[in-house]
Design a protein around this motif. Structure first.
Motif, PDB file in Angstrom:
ATOM      1  N   GLY A  29      83.634  -3.389  71.528  1.00  0.00           N
ATOM      2  CA  GLY A  29      83.105  -2.335  72.373  1.00  0.00           C
ATOM      3  C   GLY A  29      82.590  -1.149  71.608  1.00  0.00           C
ATOM      4  N   LEU A  30      82.540  -1.223  70.272  1.00  0.00           N
ATOM      5  CA  LEU A  30      81.951  -0.125  69.518  1.00  0.00           C
ATOM      6  C   LEU A  30      80.484   0.020  69.890  1.00  0.00           C
ATOM      7  N   VAL A  31      79.996   1.237  69.876  1.00  0.00           N
ATOM      8  CA  VAL A  31      78.630   1.497  70.320  1.00  0.00           C
ATOM      9  C   VAL A  31      77.634   0.778  69.418  1.00  0.00           C
ATOM     10  N   THR A  32      76.773  -0.022  70.001  1.00  0.00           N
ATOM     11  CA  THR A  32      75.665  -0.649  69.288  1.00  0.00           C
ATOM     12  C   THR A  32      74.409  -0.387  70.089  1.00  0.00           C
ATOM     13  N   ARG A  33      73.337  -0.078  69.421  1.00  0.00           N
ATOM     14  CA  ARG A  33      72.109   0.266  70.133  1.00  0.00           C
ATOM     15  C   ARG A  33      70.920  -0.481  69.539  1.00  0.00           C
ATOM     16  N   ALA A  34      69.994  -0.807  70.370  1.00  0.00           N
ATOM     17  CA  ALA A  34      68.721  -1.349  69.917  1.00  0.00           C
ATOM     18  C   ALA A  34      67.678  -0.953  70.945  1.00  0.00           C
ATOM     19  N   ALA A  35      66.471  -0.729  70.484  1.00  0.00           N
ATOM     20  CA  ALA A  35      65.397  -0.382  71.411  1.00  0.00           C
ATOM     21  C   ALA A  35      65.212  -1.521  72.403  1.00  0.00           C
ATOM     22  N   GLY A  36      65.003  -1.177  73.627  1.00  0.00           N
ATOM     23  CA  GLY A  36      64.811  -2.193  74.648  1.00  0.00           C
ATOM     24  C   GLY A  36      64.918  -1.565  76.024  1.00  0.00           C
ATOM     25  N   LYS A  37      64.669  -2.372  77.042  1.00  0.00           N
ATOM     26  CA  LYS A  37      64.634  -1.888  78.420  1.00  0.00           C
ATOM     27  C   LYS A  37      65.965  -2.118  79.130  1.00  0.00           C
ATOM     28  N   SER A  61      73.568 -12.248  83.718  1.00  0.00           N
ATOM     29  CA  SER A  61      72.924 -12.444  82.417  1.00  0.00           C
ATOM     30  C   SER A  61      71.583 -11.713  82.325  1.00  0.00           C
ATOM     31  N   LYS A  62      71.042 -11.282  83.455  1.00  0.00           N
ATOM     32  CA  LYS A  62      69.763 -10.567  83.475  1.00  0.00           C
ATOM     33  C   LYS A  62      69.947  -9.049  83.414  1.00  0.00           C
ATOM     34  N   LEU A  63      71.097  -8.556  83.845  1.00  0.00           N
ATOM     35  CA  LEU A  63      71.315  -7.122  83.985  1.00  0.00           C
ATOM     36  C   LEU A  63      71.939  -6.526  82.729  1.00  0.00           C
ATOM     37  N   THR A  64      71.592  -5.276  82.463  1.00  0.00           N
ATOM     38  CA  THR A  64      72.270  -4.529  81.411  1.00  0.00           C
ATOM     39  C   THR A  64      73.365  -3.635  81.990  1.00  0.00           C
ATOM     40  N   HIS A  65      73.226  -3.246  83.263  1.00  0.00           N
ATOM     41  CA  HIS A  65      74.198  -2.363  83.906  1.00  0.00           C
ATOM     42  C   HIS A  65      74.355  -2.753  85.378  1.00  0.00           C
ATOM     43  N   VAL A  66      75.586  -2.699  85.871  1.00  0.00           N
ATOM     44  CA  VAL A  66      75.880  -2.808  87.293  1.00  0.00           C
ATOM     45  C   VAL A  66      76.499  -1.493  87.744  1.00  0.00           C
ATOM     46  N   LEU A  67      75.925  -0.891  88.779  1.00  0.00           N
ATOM     47  CA  LEU A  67      76.455   0.335  89.365  1.00  0.00           C
ATOM     48  C   LEU A  67      77.230  -0.061  90.619  1.00  0.00           C
ATOM     49  N   ASN A 118      79.520 -11.785  79.581  1.00  0.00           N
ATOM     50  CA  ASN A 118      78.192 -11.226  79.283  1.00  0.00           C
ATOM     51  C   ASN A 118      78.392  -9.888  78.589  1.00  0.00           C
ATOM     52  N   ARG A 119      78.442  -9.910  77.243  1.00  0.00           N
ATOM     53  CA  ARG A 119      78.843  -8.714  76.516  1.00  0.00           C
ATOM     54  C   ARG A 119      77.814  -7.590  76.585  1.00  0.00           C
ATOM     55  N   ASN A 120      76.610  -7.871  77.033  1.00  0.00           N
ATOM     56  CA  ASN A 120      75.607  -6.816  77.172  1.00  0.00           C
ATOM     57  C   ASN A 120      75.617  -6.187  78.562  1.00  0.00           C
ATOM     58  N   LEU A 121      76.545  -6.617  79.428  1.00  0.00           N
ATOM     59  CA  LEU A 121      76.629  -6.111  80.791  1.00  0.00           C
ATOM     60  C   LEU A 121      77.652  -4.972  80.853  1.00  0.00           C
ATOM     61  N   LYS A 122      77.200  -3.784  81.263  1.00  0.00           N
ATOM     62  CA  LYS A 122      78.083  -2.648  81.435  1.00  0.00           C
ATOM     63  C   LYS A 122      78.291  -2.372  82.924  1.00  0.00           C
ATOM     64  N   THR A 123      79.512  -2.038  83.301  1.00  0.00           N
ATOM     65  CA  THR A 123      79.808  -1.713  84.698  1.00  0.00           C
ATOM     66  C   THR A 123      80.113  -0.228  84.817  1.00  0.00           C
ATOM     67  N   GLY A 402      59.259  -6.485  74.660  1.00  0.00           N
ATOM     68  CA  GLY A 402      60.007  -5.880  73.560  1.00  0.00           C
ATOM     69  C   GLY A 402      61.499  -6.089  73.632  1.00  0.00           C
ATOM     70  N   GLY A 403      61.952  -6.784  74.650  1.00  0.00           N
ATOM     71  CA  GLY A 403      63.362  -7.116  74.749  1.00  0.00           C
ATOM     72  C   GLY A 403      64.157  -6.117  75.559  1.00  0.00           C
ATOM     73  N   MET A 404      65.385  -6.504  75.870  1.00  0.00           N
ATOM     74  CA  MET A 404      66.275  -5.670  76.656  1.00  0.00           C
ATOM     75  C   MET A 404      67.181  -4.860  75.730  1.00  0.00           C
ATOM     76  N   GLU A 405      67.585  -3.710  76.213  1.00  0.00           N
ATOM     77  CA  GLU A 405      68.537  -2.889  75.463  1.00  0.00           C
ATOM     78  C   GLU A 405      69.782  -3.709  75.143  1.00  0.00           C
ATOM     79  N   GLN A 406      70.256  -3.605  73.911  1.00  0.00           N
ATOM     80  CA  GLN A 406      71.456  -4.316  73.480  1.00  0.00           C
ATOM     81  C   GLN A 406      72.540  -3.292  73.147  1.00  0.00           C
ATOM     82  N   ARG A 407      73.571  -3.295  73.935  1.00  0.00           N
ATOM     83  CA  ARG A 407      74.696  -2.375  73.733  1.00  0.00           C
ATOM     84  C   ARG A 407      75.937  -3.037  74.302  1.00  0.00           C
TER      85      ARG A 407
END
Length: 428
Positions: A29-37, A61-67, A118-123, A402-407
């Motif tokens: 869960g350490l912060v990792t960042r990459a340019a992306g949507k 698998s498609k989402l980066t965030h769930v609110l 899905n490690r790129n999915l944030k809630t 350009g890919g999805m944000e990876q965090r």
């Protein structure tokens, strides 16, 4: 040196049901960042009932965030869950009734399991919304109320295994309320970073977003630059531009204004985005809101005309789920200049403003070409599934550009009150 939360996160991955073969420090869960949507979807807790839409139905698998919405606010500023059965107690088929200890179930457990897979999915917990926002005004106007809001919201985050908080305050109505909101967000950022440090994670590990207005009456009140300093991203509510509350039929979520039929476009997204940018909000931090529904008008001859009522709707009068459209017998029209669509049934004199798949894809391309940070959908239960999913079609365009944000998300919550969550659901 890897903190204790990172070590716990690694153990979660090593021994959890969705274990990874070679976990690294980043997996903790350490912060990792990459340019992306960003691809941000609202999941509402009432969807588990009549709509029968469960967390497992999310296109995770498609989402980066769930609110996850919505939490409420009491008179002293305390943030609390609005439906503890759906949120914490509902048992799903894989849940045991014989677990020992103080355990959490419901949507919260299911969302955490999606995070493991899905490690790129944030809630993120969404607080407020249209219904509960009136409860913000009084407590946020006092130092004690703001502190209670911050303390209780962070307690929910660490108890429920969340990656952030989404503040849906509709809307600050004065300069003083706007200033109080800026102060709240600053305190919330400080509180989250203090919690991060306490559990061995870097500052910025936990996120803050806001749902923000697209109407000038509301956005011109806000101190955008002041808010932006504390935010990871903004979710522009670029919809509800026309409806049962309007004098004329109109577009629900058009990008641009109409020169030939101005009555049909009382608002537009481009104007709002231009204002945000001019007042200190980077397009890259802004997600364009996409409505997964259509608004209907009856007793009308067309767009920008008078109407006498609204249609039956899927769950409430005047609003149809995106997956229910177009209705049988209706003809769809796409306007590529406005980035808007509508259907019309002349036999019923019913017009429905929505975003067709064509317009959905055009908006995704527009988000890319204008440098926006991504898209947000309200709300996920109304989408189609599989190859007909609007979310999937739009994410494909974002990803190709350009890919999805990876965090990575966070999996370790050593201060949670729930034994099974603190142990990272080892039996699930």
């Amino acid at each position: 040196m890897v903190g204790r939360a990172a070590v716990a996160g690694l153990m979660c991955l090593l021994f959890g049901a969705h274990a990874l073969a070679l976990p690294t420090a980043e997996d903790a869960g350490l912060v990792t960042r990459a340019a992306g949507k960003r691809a941000v979807g609202y999941f509402v807790n009432w969807a588990v009932y009549g709509r029968n839409y469960q967390p497992q139905d999310l296109p995770a698998s498609k989402l980066t965030h769930v609110l996850y919405g919505f939490a409420n606010v009491n008179s002293t500023g305390g943030v609390y869950l609005s439906d503890e059965y759906a949120d914490l107690q509902k048992h799903y088929p894989t849940d045991s009734w014989n677990d020992v200890g103080n355990n959490v179930y419901g949507c919260i457990k299911q969302l955490f399991l999606l995070k493991k897979a899905n490690r790129n999915l944030k809630t993120m917990l969404s607080i407020g919304g249209w219904t509960y926002s009136p409860n913000f005004h009084a407590p946020l106007g006092t130092a004690a109320g703001r502190q209670q809001f911050v303390d209780s919201a962070i307690t929910l985050l660490k108890d429920l295994g969340l990656d952030g908080l989404d503040i849906d305050y509709e809307y600050p109505a004065s300069a003083q309320e706007a200033a109080d909101f800026v102060t709240l967000l600053k305190q919330l950022r400080q509180g989250l970073d203090a919690y991060s440090s306490r559990v061995g994670l870097p500052a910025g590990s936990f996120l803050i977003s806001v749902a923000s207005p697209a109407g000038p009456t509301n956005y011109e009140v806000m101190d955008m630059a002041g808010m932006d300093a504390s935010l990871d991203f903004w979710n522009l509510m670029a919809y509800d531009y026309a409806g049962s509350f309007s004098n004329l039929t109109g577009h629900d979520a058009n990008w641009a204004a109409s020169g030939s039929n101005p009555g049909s476009t009382p608002f537009n997204s481009q104007q709002a985005l231009d204002y945000y940018k001019a007042h200190g909000v980077s397009p890259a931090k802004t997600n364009l809101g996409i409505p997964l529904y259509g608004r209907s008008f009856t007793g009308t001859t067309g767009m920008g005309q008078t109407f006498s009522g609204v249609g039956q709707g899927s769950w409430e009068a005047g609003i149809y789920d995106w997956k229910a459209l177009p209705l049988a017998g209706a003809t769809n029209t796409d306007d590529d200049d406005l980035l808007a669509s509508w259907t019309y049934d002349s036999s019923k004199q019913e017009l429905i403003s929505w975003d067709s798949m064509h317009t959905m894809q055009a908006k995704a391309n527009k988000a890319v070409s204008t440098g926006l940070g991504g898209l947000m959908w309200w709300e996920t239960s109304a989408d189609r599934t599989g190859g007909d999913s609007a979310i999937s079609a739009q994410v494909a365009i974002l990803s190709a550009a350009g890919g999805m944000e990876q965090r990575n998300n966070v999996l370790s919550y050593p201060e949670s009150q729930y034994d099974n969550l603190k142990a990272c659901f080892p039996s699930s």
